[in-house]
Design a protein around this motif. Structure first.
Motif, PDB file in Angstrom:
ATOM      1  N   THR A   1      45.096  20.961  20.362  1.00 33.21           N
ATOM      2  CA  THR A   1      43.695  21.345  20.543  1.00 33.21           C
ATOM      3  C   THR A   1      42.957  21.207  19.228  1.00 33.21           C
ATOM      4  O   THR A   1      43.416  21.645  18.183  1.00 33.21           O
ATOM      5  CB  THR A   1      43.541  22.794  21.043  1.00 33.21           C
ATOM      6  OG1 THR A   1      44.282  23.657  20.199  1.00 33.21           O
ATOM      7  CG2 THR A   1      44.006  22.949  22.462  1.00 33.21           C
ATOM      8  N   MET A   2      41.804  20.566  19.320  1.00 31.17           N
ATOM      9  CA  MET A   2      40.976  20.382  18.138  1.00 31.17           C
ATOM     10  C   MET A   2      40.084  21.603  18.001  1.00 31.17           C
ATOM     11  O   MET A   2      39.387  21.960  18.939  1.00 31.17           O
ATOM     12  CB  MET A   2      40.129  19.134  18.367  1.00 31.17           C
ATOM     13  CG  MET A   2      39.732  18.460  17.105  1.00 31.17           C
ATOM     14  SD  MET A   2      38.065  18.858  16.626  1.00 31.17           S
ATOM     15  CE  MET A   2      37.824  17.587  15.415  1.00 31.17           C
ATOM     16  N   GLU A   3      40.147  22.273  16.878  1.00 24.42           N
ATOM     17  CA  GLU A   3      39.392  23.513  16.734  1.00 24.42           C
ATOM     18  C   GLU A   3      38.391  23.422  15.602  1.00 24.42           C
ATOM     19  O   GLU A   3      38.066  24.416  14.965  1.00 24.42           O
ATOM     20  CB  GLU A   3      40.350  24.683  16.543  1.00 24.42           C
ATOM     21  CG  GLU A   3      41.212  24.897  17.766  1.00 24.42           C
ATOM     22  CD  GLU A   3      42.255  25.975  17.621  1.00 24.42           C
ATOM     23  OE1 GLU A   3      42.247  26.691  16.596  1.00 24.42           O
ATOM     24  OE2 GLU A   3      43.081  26.093  18.531  1.00 24.42           O
TER      25      GLU A   3
ATOM     26  N   LEU B   1      50.038  46.165  17.225  1.00 27.63           N
ATOM     27  CA  LEU B   1      48.779  46.522  16.571  1.00 27.63           C
ATOM     28  C   LEU B   1      48.452  48.000  16.680  1.00 27.63           C
ATOM     29  O   LEU B   1      47.758  48.550  15.840  1.00 27.63           O
ATOM     30  CB  LEU B   1      47.628  45.726  17.196  1.00 27.63           C
ATOM     31  CG  LEU B   1      47.706  44.209  17.074  1.00 27.63           C
ATOM     32  CD1 LEU B   1      46.549  43.565  17.818  1.00 27.63           C
ATOM     33  CD2 LEU B   1      47.669  43.774  15.620  1.00 27.63           C
TER      34      LEU B   1
ATOM     35  N   GLY C   1      44.466  47.199  24.165  1.00 24.49           N
ATOM     36  CA  GLY C   1      43.226  46.513  24.522  1.00 24.49           C
ATOM     37  C   GLY C   1      43.492  45.173  25.201  1.00 24.49           C
ATOM     38  O   GLY C   1      42.860  44.820  26.194  1.00 24.49           O
TER      39      GLY C   1
ATOM     40  N   ASP D   1      40.641  42.665  19.044  1.00 27.80           N
ATOM     41  CA  ASP D   1      40.895  42.348  17.645  1.00 27.80           C
ATOM     42  C   ASP D   1      41.235  40.871  17.493  1.00 27.80           C
ATOM     43  O   ASP D   1      41.818  40.274  18.388  1.00 27.80           O
ATOM     44  CB  ASP D   1      42.094  43.160  17.141  1.00 27.80           C
ATOM     45  CG  ASP D   1      41.669  44.550  16.735  1.00 27.80           C
ATOM     46  OD1 ASP D   1      40.664  44.661  16.036  1.00 27.80           O
ATOM     47  OD2 ASP D   1      42.344  45.506  17.132  1.00 27.80           O
ATOM     48  N   ALA D   2      40.903  40.334  16.326  1.00 32.68           N
ATOM     49  CA  ALA D   2      41.083  38.897  16.087  1.00 32.68           C
ATOM     50  C   ALA D   2      42.493  38.421  16.454  1.00 32.68           C
ATOM     51  O   ALA D   2      42.670  37.387  17.097  1.00 32.68           O
ATOM     52  CB  ALA D   2      40.784  38.576  14.635  1.00 32.68           C
ATOM     53  N   ARG D   3      43.480  39.169  16.049  1.00 30.23           N
ATOM     54  CA  ARG D   3      44.868  38.747  16.256  1.00 30.23           C
ATOM     55  C   ARG D   3      45.190  38.683  17.742  1.00 30.23           C
ATOM     56  O   ARG D   3      45.862  37.789  18.225  1.00 30.23           O
ATOM     57  CB  ARG D   3      45.810  39.722  15.540  1.00 30.23           C
ATOM     58  CG  ARG D   3      47.189  39.199  15.368  1.00 30.23           C
ATOM     59  CD  ARG D   3      47.138  37.948  14.467  1.00 30.23           C
ATOM     60  NE  ARG D   3      48.387  37.212  14.466  1.00 30.23           N
ATOM     61  CZ  ARG D   3      48.784  36.404  15.441  1.00 30.23           C
ATOM     62  NH1 ARG D   3      48.047  36.270  16.511  1.00 30.23           N
ATOM     63  NH2 ARG D   3      49.924  35.762  15.342  1.00 30.23           N
ATOM     64  N   LEU D   4      44.675  39.677  18.451  1.00 33.07           N
ATOM     65  CA  LEU D   4      44.923  39.792  19.871  1.00 33.07           C
ATOM     66  C   LEU D   4      44.181  38.706  20.634  1.00 33.07           C
ATOM     67  O   LEU D   4      44.658  38.193  21.643  1.00 33.07           O
ATOM     68  CB  LEU D   4      44.397  41.147  20.315  1.00 33.07           C
ATOM     69  CG  LEU D   4      45.115  41.830  21.440  1.00 33.07           C
ATOM     70  CD1 LEU D   4      46.594  41.910  21.146  1.00 33.07           C
ATOM     71  CD2 LEU D   4      44.547  43.214  21.612  1.00 33.07           C
ATOM     72  N   ARG D   5      43.000  38.375  20.124  1.00 33.28           N
ATOM     73  CA  ARG D   5      42.168  37.370  20.770  1.00 33.28           C
ATOM     74  C   ARG D   5      42.938  36.061  20.894  1.00 33.28           C
ATOM     75  O   ARG D   5      42.891  35.385  21.907  1.00 33.28           O
ATOM     76  CB  ARG D   5      40.902  37.153  19.944  1.00 33.28           C
ATOM     77  CG  ARG D   5      39.685  37.207  20.788  1.00 33.28           C
ATOM     78  CD  ARG D   5      38.383  37.442  20.116  1.00 33.28           C
ATOM     79  NE  ARG D   5      38.200  36.940  18.810  1.00 33.28           N
ATOM     80  CZ  ARG D   5      37.631  37.638  17.852  1.00 33.28           C
ATOM     81  NH1 ARG D   5      37.239  38.864  18.082  1.00 33.28           N
ATOM     82  NH2 ARG D   5      37.461  37.130  16.673  1.00 33.28           N
ATOM     83  N   LEU D   6      43.655  35.722  19.843  1.00 38.73           N
ATOM     84  CA  LEU D   6      44.454  34.496  19.844  1.00 38.73           C
ATOM     85  C   LEU D   6      45.489  34.509  20.961  1.00 38.73           C
ATOM     86  O   LEU D   6      45.694  33.511  21.638  1.00 38.73           O
ATOM     87  CB  LEU D   6      45.205  34.361  18.518  1.00 38.73           C
ATOM     88  CG  LEU D   6      44.483  33.695  17.371  1.00 38.73           C
ATOM     89  CD1 LEU D   6      45.377  33.697  16.148  1.00 38.73           C
ATOM     90  CD2 LEU D   6      44.109  32.276  17.748  1.00 38.73           C
ATOM     91  N   GLU D   7      46.128  35.664  21.141  1.00 41.17           N
ATOM     92  CA  GLU D   7      47.190  35.747  22.144  1.00 41.17           C
ATOM     93  C   GLU D   7      46.626  35.682  23.551  1.00 41.17           C
ATOM     94  O   GLU D   7      47.133  34.961  24.401  1.00 41.17           O
ATOM     95  CB  GLU D   7      47.996  37.028  21.953  1.00 41.17           C
ATOM     96  CG  GLU D   7      48.940  36.909  20.780  1.00 41.17           C
ATOM     97  CD  GLU D   7      49.511  38.231  20.344  1.00 41.17           C
ATOM     98  OE1 GLU D   7      49.525  39.173  21.153  1.00 41.17           O
ATOM     99  OE2 GLU D   7      49.929  38.315  19.174  1.00 41.17           O
TER     100      GLU D   7
ATOM    101  N   ARG E   1      43.871  34.476  24.443  1.00 40.19           N
ATOM    102  CA  ARG E   1      43.318  33.131  24.616  1.00 40.19           C
ATOM    103  C   ARG E   1      44.371  32.177  25.190  1.00 40.19           C
ATOM    104  O   ARG E   1      44.122  31.457  26.148  1.00 40.19           O
ATOM    105  CB  ARG E   1      42.874  32.642  23.232  1.00 40.19           C
ATOM    106  CG  ARG E   1      42.227  31.307  23.205  1.00 40.19           C
ATOM    107  CD  ARG E   1      42.409  30.669  21.836  1.00 40.19           C
ATOM    108  NE  ARG E   1      41.436  31.137  20.875  1.00 40.19           N
ATOM    109  CZ  ARG E   1      41.359  30.656  19.620  1.00 40.19           C
ATOM    110  NH1 ARG E   1      42.203  29.739  19.188  1.00 40.19           N
ATOM    111  NH2 ARG E   1      40.457  31.101  18.803  1.00 40.19           N
ATOM    112  N   ASN E   2      45.557  32.222  24.639  1.00 42.81           N
ATOM    113  CA  ASN E   2      46.631  31.362  25.130  1.00 42.81           C
ATOM    114  C   ASN E   2      47.020  31.706  26.567  1.00 42.81           C
ATOM    115  O   ASN E   2      47.321  30.825  27.360  1.00 42.81           O
ATOM    116  CB  ASN E   2      47.864  31.476  24.234  1.00 42.81           C
ATOM    117  CG  ASN E   2      47.585  30.927  22.853  1.00 42.81           C
ATOM    118  OD1 ASN E   2      46.699  30.102  22.679  1.00 42.81           O
ATOM    119  ND2 ASN E   2      48.320  31.410  21.859  1.00 42.81           N
TER     120      ASN E   2
ATOM    121  N   SER F   1      35.933  28.597  17.558  1.00 39.29           N
ATOM    122  CA  SER F   1      37.296  28.083  17.607  1.00 39.29           C
ATOM    123  C   SER F   1      37.906  28.420  18.963  1.00 39.29           C
ATOM    124  O   SER F   1      38.701  27.654  19.506  1.00 39.29           O
ATOM    125  CB  SER F   1      38.136  28.589  16.441  1.00 39.29           C
ATOM    126  OG  SER F   1      38.430  29.932  16.616  1.00 39.29           O
TER     127      SER F   1
ATOM    128  N   SER G   1      39.230  25.444  21.316  1.00 36.36           N
ATOM    129  CA  SER G   1      40.648  25.370  21.659  1.00 36.36           C
ATOM    130  C   SER G   1      40.858  25.444  23.169  1.00 36.36           C
ATOM    131  O   SER G   1      41.814  24.901  23.689  1.00 36.36           O
ATOM    132  CB  SER G   1      41.435  26.464  20.949  1.00 36.36           C
ATOM    133  OG  SER G   1      41.260  27.677  21.610  1.00 36.36           O
TER     134      SER G   1
END
Lengths: 359, 364
Positions: A298-300, A358, B136, B165-171, B173-174, B195, B199
């Protein structure tokens, strides 16, 4: 140009521990950011320093003076709240000039300070508007202008840019740092935006579950985090569990499942269980690396993300788009894991998941 | 896996234009992301498709059927609010089955469907937990499962990850990408996070003041912006304005405000003497060689890349992004004077906007 010292501060709300044994010292003129997952206690810590929360264990000193019993209005602190709180009955100009007026400065000085800050925030045209007429972002900029114009030497900023559009936010963070430095202020800035924290700060404090995990300069925290959590939370990392196969004075060979990685030996023994972290941007495509198959591309923007399967292992690779534009999904690539960027940690007693969770 | 078409859609609220001349189609199984500044009409666009806002003009088609006057619940589409709310007093499972039972689904069927969607979002073992016991990201997945339980194949997501949270957003998202693919959904996802949009998206749609500025695959939008606004808003670009002094075949020589000249490609629509704007990506400037001279004013470390600010003659500021791997090998320091190059093949040339660059790129 005050320094701030937080000593053994603990704060409980009923059964819930918001802060646990916080020790912190912030220097004159330093710009410090606090980051951490939501609910980690970062806002509570700021509110204690501000004097909004008064019953806690431990002590807060500003310039060596014990502040625990000092009322909010006598602390000389500029504060930008997460939920703004402008004076609704005053226009933008009135809000920003409030503090200089209250201090009895002469009118020329009040006007020039007010206009300078409004100019900086690109709000001059909004001088006569009341808060209700402003968007959330503009209200936030007004609050920031008010804090900067207050003459306070210590600024406490709780997500001061969070309501702004990305473009404005990224421009304003440089302005904010510049003015704090120009005026010789000390700033403590709470944010959930990691890039903002790295761009704006001299030092970052990482918090998790009511405690400070680690602190350091943005570069040192990013390149050489001492804790697994920092490496996981700040930026992105491939997190792998492994076992040391060989250890000599200088190097380790670690079995992480489908591959053996070579890393610098920072004090590990053969047979030890470890956690290995490597940032996606450090993994290089090379002619003689480990073979894998590109599963996703994926291009980001600046970076392109590749998900590469090496047998059972899923590795994330980030490379500038021009370096990988001719690699197709399902093609074979060879990956190189530079040893100087592989971080090795002791396997946490309570397991990896509890170490990086977290909340 | 429905196909969605919007034809000449317009919508105003109290005389303020929210959408204007919207013509776009979303293909079967496509993942589209809608990007744009605050107030550009993103949410309105989504609500028009969902049937929550009726357009003043134009038509909406879902699977070749005109749905402009059809209520939301009959559109085979589900809209997930920015502020999704789980019922705190209901368990995860009940949060999902509630809607099904309310629509008259038999109890056994509702239970089966609930477990099925929880399986998809990988939360089956949490069916009996209460929302407050979940993180969350998990709550977000429950909200998503609730949408999936409706059986709708068209998923309309309004900033679904912004509360995380940013870190969670990535997960998460996938996870979204995986679920959309597994269930063969058509997804239209509104976000302000570039991004994230790049993505996830098969198609990226950039809105500004209620109009579509550009739509296409993320690479195309990024590498071939059709306007100054796209170049500015998607990714980061340096915008340099000047006069076309000379055109030689397909090459234009632009004299910038500070007297420097740079080369770009140009087409027939440009002529000598025109005012023009050259856009170049912040990461495409070459440091260490080339005809330009810049003084390094500022270095700002941003994680996977660093931002370097150069000052060129005439006070011209240029912001250059370099990947971390290059940055740590370099010995860049504030105060250095360095050669810089703007590769001709990485530039884009635009007409100088009548309202000026600042107004052109301004969000609203």
């Amino acid at each position: 140009m005050p320094n701030v010292k937080v000593e053994k501060v603990t704060k409980k709300f009923g059964d819930f521990t918001a802060l646990e044994d916080i020790n912190l010292s912030i220097n004159d003129g330093e710009y410090v950011s606090i980051i951490g997952p939501s609910g980690c206690g970062k806002t509570t810590l700021l509110r204690i320093i501000a004097g909004i929360i008064r019953d806690y264990e431990g002590h807060v000193y500003v310039n060596g003076e014990l502040f625990d019993d000092k009322p909010l209005e006598k602390r000389g602190i500029g504060y930008v709240f997460q939920n703004i709180a402008l004076f609704p009955n005053m226009n933008v100009g009135g809000n920003v000039s409030y503090s200089p007026r209250a201090k009895g400065f002469n009118s020329d000085m009040i006007r020039s300070m007010t206009l300078e800050m409004l100019e900086l925030m690109k709000l001059t045209e909004r001088y006569y508007d009341y808060p209700i007429r402003l968007s959330g972002g503009m209200q936030q900029k007004t609050a920031l202008a008010r804090a900067l114009a207050s003459g306070a030497k210590l600024l406490l900023l709780d997500e001061p840019l969070s309501l702004l559009d990305l473009k404005v936010r990224t421009e304003l963070r440089y302005e904010l740092r510049r003015i704090v430095k120009d005026l010789g202020l000390t700033a403590i800035h709470v944010t959930h935006d990691q890039e903002e924290a790295m761009a704006i700060s001299d030092r970052i404090i990482v918090m998790r579950k009511a405690r400070i995990v680690e602190e350091g300069t943005p570069l040192s925290l990013y390149l050489r985090p001492k804790k697994i959590f920092t490496s996981y939370f700040l930026g992105e990392s491939n997190v792998l569990e492994g076992k040391v196969m060989e250890a000599d004075d200088r190097f380790l060979k670690i079995d992480v499942g489908s591959i053996i990685l070579k890393a610098k030996n920072t004090g590990f023994q053969e047979g030890e269980k470890v956690v290995v972290m490597i940032r996606p941007e450090f993994i290089q495509l090379a002619n003689d690396g480990v073979e894998g198959v590109v599963k996703k591309k994926t291009m980001e923007g600046l970076f392109t993300r590749l998900i590469v399967d090496i047998k059972d292992l899923k590795i994330t690779v980030k490379q500038p788009y021009w370096r990988v534009h001719n690699i197709d999904v399902y093609s074979m690539v060879k990956l190189e894991f530079p040893e100087e960027h592989i971080l090795v940690y002791e396997y946490p007693e309570r397991g990896l998941y509890s170490e990086i969770s977290l909340y | 896996m429905p196909r969605v078409v919007l034809e000449n859609v317009k919508k105003s609220f109290n005389g303020i234009v929210a959408l204007e001349d919207i013509n776009i189609s979303f293909e079967n199984g496509e993942y589209a992301c809608v990007l744009g500044p605050t107030g550009s009409g993103k949410t309105t666009l989504l609500k028009v498709i969902a049937g929550l806002v009726k357009p003043d003009y134009g038509e909406v088609y879902i699977d070749n059927k005109r749905v402009t006057n059809i209520p939301p619940e009959a559109r085979n589409a589900v809209y997930m609010h920015q502020q999704y709310a789980l019922f705190p007093h209901l368990t995860v499972g009940e949060n999902i089955s509630f809607g099904l039972l309310a629509r008259g689904v038999r109890k056994e069927d509702a239970m089966r469907k609930t477990l099925e969607v929880l399986e998809i979002v990988k939360l089956r073992q949490w069916a009996d937990a209460y929302p407050h016991e979940l993180s969350g990201g998990m709550q977000q997945r429950v909200a998503l499962a609730r949408c999936l339980a409706t059986g709708a194949k068209l998923l309309l997501l309004d900033e679904p990850l912004s509360a995380l949270d940013a870190r969670l957003r990535l997960e998460v998202r996938n996870e979204l990408a995986r679920i959309a693919e597994e269930l063969d959904l058509t997804v239209i996802h509104v976000t302000h996070d570039q991004s994230e949009a790049m993505s996830l998206a098969d198609k990226l749609i950039l809105l500004r003041n209620g109009r579509i500025v550009q739509a296409g695959p993320p690479e195309e939008v990024y590498l071939k912006p059709n306007s100054i606004f796209t170049a500015y808003f998607v990714g980061e670009s340096i915008l340099l304005d000047g006069v076309i002094r000379r055109i030689n075949g397909d090459t234009a020589f632009i004299e910038l405000r500070n007297g420097m000249t740079i080369e770009t490609f140009c087409d027939e629509s440009f002529k000598e003497g025109d005012l023009a704007v050259v856009a170049v990506r912040c990461e495409d400037v070459i440091i260490g060689e080339g005809p330009l001279m810049g003084l390094l004013k500022e270095i700002s470390f941003l994680g996977s890349f660093s931002k370097i600010i150069f000052e060129l003659p005439g006070g011209l500021k240029m912001s250059v992004n370099i990947p971390l791997t290059d940055f740590i090998k370099s010995d860049l320091r504030v105060g250095m004077a360095l050669q810089l190059a703007i590769p001709k093949e990485r530039t884009r040339l635009f007409k100088y906007p009548a309202i000026g660059i600042a107004k052109e790129v301004e969000a609203v």
